[in-house]
Design a protein around this motif. Structure first.
Motif, mmCIF file in Angstrom:
data_model
loop_
_atom_site.group_PDB
_atom_site.id
_atom_site.type_symbol
_atom_site.label_atom_id
_atom_site.label_comp_id
_atom_site.label_asym_id
_atom_site.label_seq_id
_atom_site.Cartn_x
_atom_site.Cartn_y
_atom_site.Cartn_z
ATOM 1 N N THR A 131 19.313 -0.688 72.428
ATOM 2 C CA THR A 131 18.516 -0.551 74.258
ATOM 3 C C THR A 131 19.808 -1.913 75.989
ATOM 4 O O THR A 131 19.321 -1.785 76.023
ATOM 5 N N ASP A 132 20.432 -2.213 74.546
ATOM 6 C CA ASP A 132 21.193 -3.256 75.429
ATOM 7 C C ASP A 132 23.117 -3.139 75.106
ATOM 8 O O ASP A 132 23.600 -2.376 74.039
ATOM 9 N N MET A 133 23.673 -2.775 75.908
ATOM 10 C CA MET A 133 25.209 -2.697 75.809
ATOM 11 C C MET A 133 26.047 -3.213 76.629
ATOM 12 O O MET A 133 26.042 -4.080 78.077
ATOM 13 N N SER B 95 20.712 -3.656 80.130
ATOM 14 C CA SER B 95 19.486 -2.724 79.587
ATOM 15 C C SER B 95 20.284 -0.735 79.734
ATOM 16 O O SER B 95 20.312 -0.901 81.073
ATOM 17 N N THR B 96 19.632 -0.291 78.548
ATOM 18 C CA THR B 96 19.860 0.836 79.286
ATOM 19 C C THR B 96 19.112 1.582 79.403
ATOM 20 O O THR B 96 19.288 3.118 80.701
ATOM 21 N N ASP B 97 17.691 0.707 80.436
ATOM 22 C CA ASP B 97 16.959 1.814 81.092
ATOM 23 C C ASP B 97 16.914 0.964 82.702
ATOM 24 O O ASP B 97 15.918 1.810 83.099
ATOM 25 N N ALA C 44 20.028 0.674 83.709
ATOM 26 C CA ALA C 44 21.713 0.578 83.859
ATOM 27 C C ALA C 44 21.776 1.458 85.148
ATOM 28 O O ALA C 44 20.907 2.689 85.129
ATOM 29 N N MET D 219 24.325 4.754 85.286
ATOM 30 C CA MET D 219 24.534 5.562 84.891
ATOM 31 C C MET D 219 25.426 6.811 86.075
ATOM 32 O O MET D 219 25.603 7.320 86.791
ATOM 33 N N TYR E 12 27.505 3.083 80.998
ATOM 34 C CA TYR E 12 26.198 2.510 82.008
ATOM 35 C C TYR E 12 27.155 2.240 82.303
ATOM 36 O O TYR E 12 27.877 0.612 81.515
#
Length: 55
Positions: free
Chosen positions: A5-7, A19-21, A23, A25, A30
């Motif tokens: 969930t975090d990158m 946070s991927t939600d 980010a 894109m 991300y």
């Protein structure tokens, strides 16, 4: 195995973890901000505290 969930932001000079939600894109990567995702037009940084990316 839990989903990631975090990158780290895909921008090489950026120190941010995103946070991927939330980010931005672009090209399957991300990013923490539009500035990073768009290659820092006009040398603008992401604006997050403690991060000085701009390249």
């Amino acid at each position: 195995m839990a989903p990631v969930t975090d990158m780290k932001c895909a921008c090489d000079s950026c120190l941010c973890v995103v946070s991927t939600d939330k980010a931005v894109m672009k090209d399957g990567k991300y990013y923490c901000s539009d500035a990073c995702a768009n290659g820092h037009p006009n040398g603008t940084g992401c604006g997050h505290q403690g991060c000085e990316c701009h390249a």
